[in-house]
Design an enzyme around this catalytic site. Structure first.
Site, PDB file in Angstrom:
ATOM      1  N   GLU A 166       0.848  -1.195   0.000  1.00  0.00           N
ATOM      2  CA  GLU A 166       0.000   0.000   0.000  1.00  0.00           C
ATOM      3  C   GLU A 166       0.882   1.243   0.000  1.00  0.00           C
ATOM      4  O   GLU A 166       2.111   1.144   0.121  1.00  0.00           O
ATOM      5  CB  GLU A 166      -0.949  -0.010   1.213  1.00  0.00           C
ATOM      6  CG  GLU A 166      -1.978  -1.125   1.136  1.00  0.00           C
ATOM      7  CD  GLU A 166      -2.985  -1.118   2.268  1.00  0.00           C
ATOM      8  OE1 GLU A 166      -3.050  -0.140   3.029  1.00  0.00           O
ATOM      9  OE2 GLU A 166      -3.716  -2.110   2.396  1.00  0.00           O
ATOM     10  N   HIS A 282      -8.418   9.762   2.182  1.00  0.00           N
ATOM     11  CA  HIS A 282      -8.048   8.596   1.367  1.00  0.00           C
ATOM     12  C   HIS A 282      -8.219   8.984  -0.092  1.00  0.00           C
ATOM     13  O   HIS A 282      -9.238   9.559  -0.467  1.00  0.00           O
ATOM     14  CB  HIS A 282      -8.948   7.403   1.714  1.00  0.00           C
ATOM     15  CG  HIS A 282      -8.415   6.097   1.195  1.00  0.00           C
ATOM     16  ND1 HIS A 282      -8.421   5.773  -0.146  1.00  0.00           N
ATOM     17  CD2 HIS A 282      -7.861   5.048   1.834  1.00  0.00           C
ATOM     18  CE1 HIS A 282      -7.881   4.570  -0.302  1.00  0.00           C
ATOM     19  NE2 HIS A 282      -7.529   4.109   0.889  1.00  0.00           N
ATOM     20  N   ARG A 328      -0.251   9.000   1.075  1.00  0.00           N
ATOM     21  CA  ARG A 328      -1.596   9.486   0.732  1.00  0.00           C
ATOM     22  C   ARG A 328      -1.684  10.992   0.543  1.00  0.00           C
ATOM     23  O   ARG A 328      -2.447  11.466  -0.290  1.00  0.00           O
ATOM     24  CB  ARG A 328      -2.569   9.075   1.832  1.00  0.00           C
ATOM     25  CG  ARG A 328      -2.912   7.644   1.714  1.00  0.00           C
ATOM     26  CD  ARG A 328      -3.960   7.222   2.695  1.00  0.00           C
ATOM     27  NE  ARG A 328      -4.020   5.773   2.575  1.00  0.00           N
ATOM     28  CZ  ARG A 328      -4.585   4.976   3.431  1.00  0.00           C
ATOM     29  NH1 ARG A 328      -5.171   5.456   4.491  1.00  0.00           N
ATOM     30  NH2 ARG A 328      -4.580   3.675   3.237  1.00  0.00           N
ATOM     31  N   HIS A 389     -10.931  10.286   5.875  1.00  0.00           N
ATOM     32  CA  HIS A 389     -10.790   8.848   6.120  1.00  0.00           C
ATOM     33  C   HIS A 389     -10.301   8.529   7.522  1.00  0.00           C
ATOM     34  O   HIS A 389     -10.750   7.552   8.131  1.00  0.00           O
ATOM     35  CB  HIS A 389      -9.797   8.294   5.088  1.00  0.00           C
ATOM     36  CG  HIS A 389      -9.564   6.821   5.165  1.00  0.00           C
ATOM     37  ND1 HIS A 389     -10.577   5.902   4.985  1.00  0.00           N
ATOM     38  CD2 HIS A 389      -8.431   6.097   5.391  1.00  0.00           C
ATOM     39  CE1 HIS A 389     -10.069   4.673   5.094  1.00  0.00           C
ATOM     40  NE2 HIS A 389      -8.779   4.773   5.362  1.00  0.00           N
ATOM     41  N   SER A 429      -2.959   1.452  11.331  1.00  0.00           N
ATOM     42  CA  SER A 429      -3.929   1.778  12.384  1.00  0.00           C
ATOM     43  C   SER A 429      -4.477   0.542  13.080  1.00  0.00           C
ATOM     44  O   SER A 429      -4.633   0.545  14.307  1.00  0.00           O
ATOM     45  CB  SER A 429      -5.071   2.603  11.817  1.00  0.00           C
ATOM     46  OG  SER A 429      -5.469   2.072  10.588  1.00  0.00           O
TER      47      SER A 429
HETATM   48  C1  SIN Z   1      -7.216   0.893   2.356  1.00  0.00           C
HETATM   49  O1  SIN Z   1      -7.516  -0.283   2.282  1.00  0.00           O
HETATM   50  O2  SIN Z   1      -6.804   1.538   1.401  1.00  0.00           O
HETATM   51  C2  SIN Z   1      -7.367   1.586   3.677  1.00  0.00           C
HETATM   52  C3  SIN Z   1      -6.359   1.090   4.610  1.00  0.00           C
HETATM   53  C4  SIN Z   1      -6.034   2.123   5.626  1.00  0.00           C
HETATM   54  O3  SIN Z   1      -6.654   3.187   5.657  1.00  0.00           O
HETATM   55  O4  SIN Z   1      -5.091   1.892   6.394  1.00  0.00           O
END
Ligand code: SIN
Length: 577
Positions: A166, A282, A328, A389, A429
């Site tokens: 991610e 997000h 992000r 988010h 988180s």
């Molecule tokens: C996501 O799945 O993109 C959200 C995960 C997150 O906010 O840590």
């Protein structure tokens, strides 16, 4: 500076009128940071005498039933009697909505040092490096704890755990259960807590206020959501695990219940609050009128999906070396720029090249949700836009989850633990929630031996009557926050927001009893804290972006703003890069 509005029509009109004008403007002088409306000085939301209510006593009260609250309840020894209060049904939480997963340096190529380094980079200089180090080092143990409650993470070929990538992570590090990791965790922990003989589950009860006797937290006043019947709960310790505040904004991925109740109640109880200016957006929420917006997990970009502009060209490779997997704040800022250039409310997410079979198998929830909205993920470009988010700041806690109020602990999104700094690394988180909750449970096992300190608490003031519609106040607040205190902030816009939320605070400073009304009072409190902290931070850092101060300014702002009711906001220098 403009006058405060004195009715809701004026709030709506002013928000609409000024929205476009403030995008880059510095208009007028901002109010003095920390100069809060007097009503934010109120200790309790309601007038009451606890002797008039049904009273119950526990060793520990846990408020909130997401990953943090359930982990505390399940990790204390079974001799500790727990009252677990939750605002809706047990499984209806922010955790349930988490798609991507939980970060942990468990892969062969990974290490605590790498996870630490990525977290510090994304946190933009103001993480507490020691907190980060210990949290990421405890990941393997925390994950094993979840597995012991029946959580199953996906496996790759060969039986090793499957790791996704991610934004901001330098390598694949996110354990997942399909694209519904939060729901899988919630399901397992909910089942376990229903079986736990020492946990009394109190569903559909709203936290009105934390009760304090002297300087110590002694319990909580809660209201049954439907009937409005109050209940006074006494305990030796109270754990806040109430999640975030995304509903303060008009566009959010957070469920209806995410109204910042924990931060607002902790503020009234005199707990220290920090970092609230950092609200993470997000990048990829499905663009629609829905509230909440459907989240499209970053893991989809981790698998190779692209972001395209209105000419169907990728724009992230020119903006950051990690392209679509940049932190992000970088992705959302670039998306904003492209959306403005294209004159559209979204950019495109392109997953077509990943193939239908793979998309359906790896992202079944997103496949379904997109299909419901009329988008075929394998053949269509999907419109996405940023949405509020995650509340990065919150109630200050030490390494063992203690707040500044004796007897009050906190874990998860409601806290400012020093882990996230100015911006949360994706999927850190859930990890934070488990690690801090397990630590709190260890403290409670040692210290919860005195039994509850029941007291009589009376809160009284003159009757104040209401003259407005609560749903309109809620949407006026959401409009204001989205317009002036979202991803692009300026002194002018924030000054306007401060005036409007100040007006709402005065309007709402009346005797309210229904939970939807108390909830809006909490939202206004949290919004006020966000706006004033955002005004004070005259720089751009992580999730806080000031168009009038576009650079990071370490000389003046390397540190955090901390404050509590009755005191001026103070700046605590310090940080780690
Ligand atoms: C996501 O799945 O993109 C959200 C995960 C997150 O906010 O840590």
């Amino acid at each position: 500076m403009a006058e405060a509005p004195d009715n809701l029509r004026e709030v709506h009109d002013r928000t609409r009128e000024r929205r476009s004008g403030h995008a880059g403007a510095r208009v007028g002088a901002p109010p003095v940071p920390g100069d809060l409306p007097a009503a934010l000085g109120r200790r309790y939301l309601l007038d009451f005498d606890t002797d008039d209510f049904e009273r119950r006593a526990y060793d520990v009260i846990v408020i909130g039933s997401g990953i943090a609250g359930l982990t505390v309840a399940l990790s204390v020894p079974d001799t500790v009697r727990v009252g677990l209060v939750t605002k809706a049904r047990l499984a209806e939480t922010g955790t349930w909505y988490a798609q991507g997963g939980i970060a942990g340096a468990v892969g062969e190529a990974d290490s605590v040092e790498l996870h630490l380094a990525d977290t510090l980079v994304v946190g933009q200089g103001i993480c507490d490096a020691e907190v980060v180090r210990t949290v990421v080092a405890e990941a393997a143990e925390a994950l094993a704890g979840l597995e012991a409650f029946g959580v199953r993470f996906d496996l790759a070929e060969g039986g090793k755990v499957s790791l996704a990538r991610e934004g901001g992570h330098s390598l694949p590090r996110v354990l997942h259960s399909g694209d519904a990791t939060g729901a899988t965790i919630q399901h397992a922990l909910t089942a376990a807590v229903r079986e736990a003989g020492n946990v009394d589950v109190i569903e559909e009860h709203f936290l009105v206020d934390l009760l304090t006797a002297g300087d110590r937290c002694a319990g909580a006043l809660v209201l049954a959501r439907e009937s409005g019947v109050p209940l006074a709960l006494w305990a030796d310790a109270v754990v806040l695990a109430t999640g975030g505040c995304g509903q303060v904004y008009g566009v959010t991925t957070n469920p209806d219940i995410a109204t910042g109740d924990g931060v607002a109640a902790a503020w009234r109880a005199g707990a220290e609050i920090a970092d609230v200016e950092f609200v993470q957006f997000h990048p990829t929420a499905l663009d629609s009128d829905a509230n909440p917006r459907t989240l499209i997990t970053e893991a989809l970009r981790g698998e190779g999906a692209y972001l395209l502009d209105c000419d169907e060209k990728r724009f992230m490779p020119d903006a950051h070396p990690l392209a679509e997997l940049a932190p992000r704040d970088v992705v959302t800022r670039e998306m904003e720029r492209i959306m403005a250039r294209c004159g559209r409310p979204h950019v495109w997410l392109d997953a077509r090249h990943l193939g239908e079979e793979h998309l359906r198998a790896r992202f079944p929830t997103i496949w379904e949700r997109c299909a419901e909205a009329g988008h075929d993920l394998a053949h269509d470009l999907v419109p996405v836009a940023p949405a509020a988010h995650y509340m990065v700041g919150g109630v200050c806690v030490d390494a063992e989850g203690r707040t500044s109020v004796p007897g009050l602990f906190a874990a998860g999104e409601v806290t400012a633990s020093g882990l996230h700094g100015a911006n949360r690394l994706a999927s850190n988180s859930l990890l934070e929630g488990v690690v801090f909750s397990r630590r709190i449970a260890r403290v409670l096992a040692r210290e919860c031996v005195g039994g509850p300190r029941a007291a009589r608490i009376v809160s009284g003031s003159a009757d104040r009557t209401a003259a407005f519609t609560i749903t309109k106040a809620r949407s006026a607040l959401q409009e204001t926050m989205s317009a002036f205190s979202g991803m692009n902030r300026s002194a002018g816009g924030l000054g306007e927001a401060a005036e409007i939320v100040g007006g709402l605070t005065r309007m709402l400073d009346v005797s309210l009893r229904r939970t939807i009304e108390l909830e809006v009072q909490n939202m206004v409190t949290v919004a006020t804290l966000i706006v004033h902290a955002a005004l004070a931070r005259e720089e751009t850092r992580g999730a806080h972006s000031r168009v009038d101060f576009p650079e990071r300014d370490d000389e003046s702002f390397l540190g955090r703003f901390v404050w509590r009711r009755g005191d001026a906001m103070r700046f605590e220098p310090g940080g780690a890069s």
